[in-house]
Structures are given as C-alpha cells and as structure tokens.
Design a protein around this motif. Structure first.
Motif, PDB file in Angstrom:
ATOM      1  N   ILE A 118      12.189   5.913  -0.434  1.00 35.68           N
ATOM      2  CA  ILE A 118      11.650   4.568  -0.198  1.00 35.68           C
ATOM      3  C   ILE A 118      10.144   4.614  -0.407  1.00 35.68           C
ATOM      4  N   ASP A 119       9.682   3.785  -1.307  1.00 35.90           N
ATOM      5  CA  ASP A 119       8.274   3.690  -1.652  1.00 35.90           C
ATOM      6  C   ASP A 119       7.744   2.471  -0.895  1.00 35.90           C
ATOM      7  N   TYR A 120       7.063   2.718   0.185  1.00 37.27           N
ATOM      8  CA  TYR A 120       6.532   1.588   0.964  1.00 37.27           C
ATOM      9  C   TYR A 120       5.150   1.990   1.464  1.00 37.27           C
ATOM     10  N   GLY A 121       4.386   1.053   1.925  1.00 40.99           N
ATOM     11  CA  GLY A 121       3.018   1.390   2.299  1.00 40.99           C
ATOM     12  C   GLY A 121       2.109   0.842   1.206  1.00 40.99           C
ATOM     13  N   GLY A 122       1.896   1.671   0.184  1.00 40.46           N
ATOM     14  CA  GLY A 122       1.097   1.188  -0.951  1.00 40.46           C
ATOM     15  C   GLY A 122      -0.350   0.916  -0.597  1.00 40.46           C
ATOM     16  N   ALA A 123      -0.844   1.540   0.478  1.00 41.37           N
ATOM     17  CA  ALA A 123      -2.237   1.335   0.867  1.00 41.37           C
ATOM     18  C   ALA A 123      -3.158   1.852  -0.232  1.00 41.37           C
ATOM     19  N   ASN A 124      -4.311   1.234  -0.353  1.00 44.27           N
ATOM     20  CA  ASN A 124      -5.273   1.668  -1.343  1.00 44.27           C
ATOM     21  C   ASN A 124      -6.393   2.432  -0.656  1.00 44.27           C
ATOM     22  N   VAL A 125      -6.592   3.650  -1.100  1.00 46.31           N
ATOM     23  CA  VAL A 125      -7.594   4.513  -0.482  1.00 46.31           C
ATOM     24  C   VAL A 125      -8.977   3.881  -0.592  1.00 46.31           C
ATOM     25  N   GLY A 132      -1.566  -7.859   4.182  1.00 43.28           N
ATOM     26  CA  GLY A 132      -0.582  -7.758   3.102  1.00 43.28           C
ATOM     27  C   GLY A 132       0.179  -6.446   3.167  1.00 43.28           C
ATOM     28  N   HIS A 133      -0.491  -5.418   3.683  1.00 42.62           N
ATOM     29  CA  HIS A 133       0.177  -4.124   3.750  1.00 42.62           C
ATOM     30  C   HIS A 133       1.075  -4.000   4.971  1.00 42.62           C
ATOM     31  N   ILE A 134       0.895  -4.910   5.921  1.00 44.73           N
ATOM     32  CA  ILE A 134       1.694  -4.781   7.137  1.00 44.73           C
ATOM     33  C   ILE A 134       3.169  -4.975   6.830  1.00 44.73           C
ATOM     34  N   VAL A 158       4.390   7.078   0.941  1.00 44.19           N
ATOM     35  CA  VAL A 158       3.373   6.031   1.109  1.00 44.19           C
ATOM     36  C   VAL A 158       2.844   5.540  -0.240  1.00 44.19           C
ATOM     37  N   HIS A 159       2.937   6.375  -1.248  1.00 44.18           N
ATOM     38  CA  HIS A 159       2.436   6.043  -2.591  1.00 44.18           C
ATOM     39  C   HIS A 159       1.086   5.328  -2.576  1.00 44.18           C
ATOM     40  N   LEU A 160       0.082   6.103  -2.216  1.00 42.48           N
ATOM     41  CA  LEU A 160      -1.276   5.563  -2.111  1.00 42.48           C
ATOM     42  C   LEU A 160      -1.832   5.122  -3.455  1.00 42.48           C
ATOM     43  N   LEU A 323      -2.561   2.931 -16.892  1.00 42.18           N
ATOM     44  CA  LEU A 323      -2.523   1.731 -16.043  1.00 42.18           C
ATOM     45  C   LEU A 323      -1.621   1.965 -14.830  1.00 42.18           C
ATOM     46  N   TYR A 324      -1.523   0.913 -14.038  1.00 40.42           N
ATOM     47  CA  TYR A 324      -0.623   0.890 -12.878  1.00 40.42           C
ATOM     48  C   TYR A 324       0.786   1.302 -13.330  1.00 40.42           C
ATOM     49  N   ASN A 325       1.255   0.698 -14.445  1.00 42.19           N
ATOM     50  CA  ASN A 325       2.566   1.050 -15.022  1.00 42.19           C
ATOM     51  C   ASN A 325       2.715   2.541 -15.259  1.00 42.19           C
ATOM     52  N   THR A 327       1.207   5.137 -13.999  1.00 42.43           N
ATOM     53  CA  THR A 327       1.389   6.002 -12.828  1.00 42.43           C
ATOM     54  C   THR A 327       2.762   5.761 -12.191  1.00 42.43           C
ATOM     55  N   ASP A 328       3.221   4.503 -12.200  1.00 43.23           N
ATOM     56  CA  ASP A 328       4.536   4.267 -11.592  1.00 43.23           C
ATOM     57  C   ASP A 328       5.641   4.966 -12.385  1.00 43.23           C
ATOM     58  N   LEU A 329       5.536   4.940 -13.700  1.00 42.80           N
ATOM     59  CA  LEU A 329       6.555   5.608 -14.524  1.00 42.80           C
ATOM     60  C   LEU A 329       6.469   7.126 -14.359  1.00 42.80           C
ATOM     61  N   ARG A 351       5.454 -10.817  -5.478  1.00 47.82           N
ATOM     62  CA  ARG A 351       4.728 -11.240  -6.677  1.00 47.82           C
ATOM     63  C   ARG A 351       4.693 -10.144  -7.737  1.00 47.82           C
ATOM     64  N   GLN A 352       5.098  -8.942  -7.358  1.00 47.67           N
ATOM     65  CA  GLN A 352       5.147  -7.859  -8.349  1.00 47.67           C
ATOM     66  C   GLN A 352       6.546  -7.698  -8.949  1.00 47.67           C
ATOM     67  N   GLU A 353       7.386  -8.706  -8.784  1.00 46.70           N
ATOM     68  CA  GLU A 353       8.780  -8.598  -9.225  1.00 46.70           C
ATOM     69  C   GLU A 353       8.888  -8.370 -10.742  1.00 46.70           C
TER      70      GLU A 353
HETATM   71  N1  ARG Z   1      -1.154  -0.238  -4.084  1.00 47.02           N
HETATM   72  C1  ARG Z   1      -0.396  -1.382  -4.463  1.00 47.02           C
HETATM   73  C2  ARG Z   1      -1.044  -2.659  -3.930  1.00 47.02           C
HETATM   74  O1  ARG Z   1      -1.802  -2.632  -2.982  1.00 47.02           O
HETATM   75  C3  ARG Z   1       1.018  -1.338  -3.984  1.00 47.02           C
HETATM   76  C4  ARG Z   1       1.821  -0.150  -4.454  1.00 47.02           C
HETATM   77  C5  ARG Z   1       3.279  -0.433  -4.479  1.00 47.02           C
HETATM   78  N2  ARG Z   1       4.092   0.673  -4.913  1.00 47.02           N
HETATM   79  C6  ARG Z   1       4.215   1.070  -6.186  1.00 47.02           C
HETATM   80  N3  ARG Z   1       4.937   2.108  -6.466  1.00 47.02           N
HETATM   81  N4  ARG Z   1       3.636   0.421  -7.175  1.00 47.02           N
HETATM   82  O2  ARG Z   1      -0.755  -3.711  -4.464  1.00 47.02           O
END
Ligand code: ARG
Length: 588
Positions: A118-125, A132-134, A158-160, A323-325, A327-329, A351-353
């Motif tokens: 499960i990839d949840y959290g997504g906090a940005n360092v 939004g992260h809650i 957490v996938h930071l 890009l974001y893509n 790293t996710d891939l 919104r990231q659907e």
């Molecule tokens: N860091 C992203 C944000 O704040 C969320 C990350 C979600 N997870 C992922 N694997 N892209 O929007």
C-alpha cells in the motif's frame, strides 16, 4: 464460521427443497421492514414463474416446512409472497457463542492470501504536512490494518516526494542564507559534518520562501532547477545536504504520523529508484515500447475502447529530465523485484486518477508487472471547510496537519473539562486520544472517494455518528465491567443465556454480522463500512443498556450472561477501532 446470511439461506434452501422447489430460491437478506421482521426471503416471488404458481402458494408451502424449525421462531408467508422471518433466540445464542469462541470472531481466513503493497502517505520532504496528506495517511493506515486482519501480507510504504524541484529550492534557499557552508564549496574534498546545518523550523521557513520567490523570479527558479539537476547527478555537497534535509524532515514526519497512529513499514521515496531509471529507459526503448515525440520519450497508452482522451505517458522530458511518472514506474519495477506483490494499492488524491491510469497502462504495456498483478487506485476526495472549499486556516492559509491535530485536541479538551471531573494530566492525555478518534472517524466514516466537510464541532461531539461517541460507548462498557469486578465478579467462564428482550436480541444480531462486514470492508477497501457497523453496534448497545438492569440484575446466571454480552461487545468495538487506527481511554 459461516456468515449469518449464508447459514440462514442454507436453512431456507432446505425448506424450499423439502417443499419441492429449487433450494437456490432460499436466499435470505436482512429485512427492509425491521418493524415486521428481522430477515426476509423473496424466493417464492422469484420462483413463481418457473413453477407457474402464485407466489403466496409457494411461500405457504415453504413456511409449512419450517413450523418446527429450531432456527426461526417465526416464518410468516405474507401477500403477495414474501417470507418474513424471525430468528429463534436459541439459535442466535449459539451463533454468538460460536463467534465469541472462534478466532477473529468467526472470520474465515482469506481463501487466497495476497501480498499487497500500500502506497500511502506521499508526504513531500522539506514541505510541511498539510491536511491534504491527512486523508492519505488515515485511509491508507486503516486499509492496511483491515487487509492484514483478514489475512493478507501487507507492506505499507510512505513513498516520500524527496527528489523533485522542492529539494533544489531548499538547497538554493539555504545557499542564500548561508553561502559559506562547506556543502557549496565545490573544491571541498573532506568529510561533511554529521550535524545538519538547520533545524526543522528553519527548514519549514526556507521552503515556502524559496518556493514563493521562484514563482516571481525566473532567474531564481533557474538556479533551483540547476541545483535539482546537480543533486540528481550526484554532486557530493548537494547529496550530503540532501541527506540532512531528508533526516531532519523524516524525524519530523515520523512524529506527526505517529501522533495519528500511522506507521509505515517502508520509508522509501522517489530518490530510491533514481539509479534504476537509466536501466528502465533502455529497456523501454529496446523493446520498442517507448518512442520520441516532440523531443520527449513517451509510451502510448491510449486504447480503442477509450471514451476519453488518454495522453501518452511521458518517460523523459526533451532535456532528458525524469518526471513524476518516471519515478512511479521505476518504483513499480523496484517493488516487483524486491517484493513481487500480487497487488499494489495507491491511496492518493482522486485528482490524480488520470495520471495513475496512464502509469498503470504503461506498466502493463511495458510488462513491468505480471499480467495478474493488480494495480489499484484508491482516489480520495477533498477535505473541505464549512464554505465547501478546501479546508484552510482562519486567516486563509494552508492548514498544517500539526495545527489541525492541535486545534482538535484543544476543542476536545474543552469538552472533556466541561462535563467531567478529571485530574488535569489525565484530561490532557485523554483529550489527545479522543481527538485522534474525532479526526479519523470524521474522515473514515465517509466513503473515501467523496469530499467531506471538516466540522470540528460535529466531529468532537459525544453524540451522533462520531469517534468520541464510539469511545464513549466503550468507556461505558469498561466502567460497568470494572464495577462488576469490584463487586467480586469474574470475567472468566461467563455463560450466555438466550436473549431476554428485543434490544438484547438486536444487539446480538448486530454482533453476528461482524465477519460479513469485515470481509466486505476488506474486499471493497472500505473503512467506512467498519464505521457504519460500529455506529450501529454502539446504538444497539446503548439502546439495550438503557432498557436493561445489568449490575442490578438479581438472577446471578442472567447477570453473568449480560456481562458476557458486554465483554463480547467491547472486544468487537475495540478490534474495529483498532482497524480504524485509534484506541479508547479507560475513562473520559
Ligand atoms: N507526493 C505526492 C503529492 O504530494 C503524492 C504521492 C502519491 N504516491 C505516488 N506513488 N505517486 O501529491
């Protein structure tokens, strides 16, 4: 233990068969007229055509078979052909005893246990956690716990966001404040200090200032991009600084997530897959999946059946930047290699659907995942303020998670102080604990995909569909059990008796729904089902409590049975709130 509706359907099926009809017609559901019956079966209506008989005739035949049933105390055939059912108290008693004796209250182990990430959290360092992260944290944590409970192996990550432009912005901001730092001296060859050259509060100032400036000052933005580039390409001083930013930030994130009982198994981030990107890009090129379009490297992911425009998935920008893509891939590739999961669930803002649709299609097309690997996007809605717009602070700024937790805690403290005598220290601790239930339940009781209004008054109320109400109910049970023990009673070997009244029976009927509920909450990744269940259960309990003498019951055996019912109810409530990610105090 089988689900109660399955057990009842089997029983009904036998009666249909004995009366000469198809047993499949015996399907039993909860009653939609609780004033008339507890359960119902509409099989006679469904069978009318097949048997060319009026439904009421079939219903009467079936009811005739059940006159001496030990399962149903009442089977009534009513026009035009319904079968209205009531359960026998003895049968219900057996079901309650069975659920109490079995592990996990009669939940059958998952028939196909999966390995799930499960990839949840997504906090940005370096950026503070905002509300939004809650949602990601609260929903993801609960889904992790529910999936584990039903028997899956679950890894939470957490996938930071630790590799993007925000890192370059912080580095640039820092350079302006402290240009003399050794990290910026490119000729420096020695070891870098162990101690970070900033605190978390400084870090929290640097990022917003740098980010604001980069929006107005193109030259500054160019510097930040340059710094990001240098960091990603391994410039020593920048990597060393980045490590410090990461450490300071993660320590703070752990504290914040910790105060919400959110724990990750993996603290990985986008940066962890940086070195995999060249390999992945080569692989996509060599196998003809990716091609150059307007300078960028892309993978086409549209399909003939699409009813909306699905743009290609961009792997590298024309300047070669990822890009974001990307790293996710690459993260999918890494996860498959390290863990080979059966399923990856992403708990991210809805919104990231479209973005995830592209990523998933790309991962499938390029065979980064096995055909049978499930990729699931669980998109959540926005948490709004009373004005229906995304939740803000009173002065209109972005609400920080820490502040939200603090404000909810203060409100809870006020409420606890108002009505109760409690030592100051306890009140502070209990207020914090109950505040977590208010926040989490307020969120989780909504279907995740829906937006909801954060209403601090309602969420912290001890009445209604709220976390504090559930905790209050548990505390009430605890206090009765404590008194019972103080009066010399023991909680061991309590023997249950058949329900003595309607409200007691209703409580038992709710209890035996546990395994059905939890299984569907897990299948549908739906913590709101757990909330709805415990709200009903708490209501059933409180109704029973108001109608029943418990400690004052003079018949010892009956008193024991009532206490036994309280013990099971408390256990079930406690398990459920643990699945939602909060816990009950002893007093409140
Ligand atoms: N860091 C992203 C944000 O704040 C969320 C990350 C979600 N997870 C992922 N694997 N892209 O929007």
């Amino acid at each position: 233990m089988k689900k109660i509706l399955e057990l009842l359907s089997e029983e009904m099926g036998k009666a249909f068969e004995a009366a000469g009809y198809d047993s499949a017609l015996g399907r039993v559901t909860l009653s939609n007229r609780p004033d008339l019956c507890e359960y119902q079966c509409n099989g006679a209506m469904a069978g009318a055509k097949q048997y060319r008989k009026p439904p009421i005739a079939i219903a009467n035949d079936v009811a005739g078979q059940l006159e001496t049933s030990s399962v149903f105390s009442e089977v009534r055939a009513v026009a035009p052909g319904f079968l209205n059912l009531k359960l026998s108290e003895e049968y219900l008693l057996k079901a309650v005893e069975c659920m109490a004796a079995e592990p996990k209250f009669g939940l059958e182990p998952a028939d196909r246990p999966k390995k799930i990430i499960i990839d949840y959290g997504g906090a940005n360092v370096a950026k503070p956690l905002h509300v939004g992260h809650i949602r990601a944290a609260v929903i993801g944590e609960s889904i992790k716990r529910i999936c584990r409970y039903v028997g899956h192996e679950v890894i939470g990550d957490v996938h930071l966001g630790d590799w993007g432009l925000q890192m370059g912005l912080v580095i640039t901001g820092l350079q302006d404040r402290q240009p003399e730092l050794v990290y910026f001296d490119e000729s420096y060859q020695g070891e870098y200090p162990d101690e970070a050259p900033f605190t978390i509060s400084e870090l929290e100032e640097i990022y917003p200032a740098a980010s604001a400036r980069s929006k107005e000052d193109p030259e500054y933005k160019a510097r930040a991009m340059e710094a990001t580039f240098k960091l990603q390409n391994g410039v020593r001083g920048y990597r060393a600084l980045w490590k410090h930013i990461l450490n300071v930030s993660v320590a703070d994130l752990k504290k914040n997530y910790g105060s919400l009982n959110v724990e990750f198994d993996l603290w990985k981030g986008e940066s962890d897959v940086h070195d995999l990107i060249p390999e992945m890009v080569d692989y996509m090129k060599e196998n003809g999946y990716a091609h150059i379009s307007e300078g960028a490297l892309v993978v086409d992911v549209k399909e003939d059946t699409d009813t909306r425009e699905i743009p290609p998935c961009m792997i590298l920008k024309s300047d070669g930047a990822s890009l974001y893509n990307t790293t996710d891939l690459a993260t999918i590739m890494e996860r498959m290699r390290l863990y080979s999961p059966d399923e990856i669930i992403y708990v991210v803002d809805k919104r990231q659907e479209l973005y995830f649709e592209q990523v998933f299609r790309c991962a499938r097309k390029t065979k980064l995942v096995k055909p049978e690997t499930e990729l699931v996007f669980l998109g959540f809605g926005t948490m709004n303020g009373a004005d229906g717009k995304p939740f803000k602070t009173r002065d209109g700024g972005v609400m920080r998670l820490e502040a939200l937790i603090r404000e909810t805690g203060d409100e809870m403290y006020k409420k606890i102080r108002e009505g109760r005598q409690m030592p100051e220290e306890d009140a502070v601790r209990v207020a914090k604990q109950v505040a977590v239930s208010a926040l989490k339940y307020g969120d989780l009781s909504n279907q995740a995909s829906k937006d909801y209004v954060f209403d601090i008054d309602r969420f912290t109320s001890f009445e209604g569909d709220t976390g504090p109400y559930i905790l209050y109910t548990i505390v009430r049970i605890k206090s009765i059990l404590t008194k019972y023990r103080e009066q010399g009673g023991s909680l061991d070997g309590l023997k249950l008796q058949a329900a003595g009244g309607e409200s007691e029976k209703a409580l038992e009927m709710k209890l035996v729904e546990f395994n059905t509920m939890i299984q569907s909450a897990a299948e549908e990744l739906a913590p709101h089902k757990v909330c709805a269940y415990i709200y009903d259960l708490a209501n059933a309990f409180n109704h029973f409590y108001h109608e029943t003498k418990i400690l004052g019951e003079e018949d010892t055996l009956r008193r024991e049975s009532l206490i036994g019912l309280l013990v099971i109810t408390e256990d079930v409530l406690n398990v459920c709130i643990d699945l939602l990610g909060f816990e009950a105090p002893d007093r409140m």
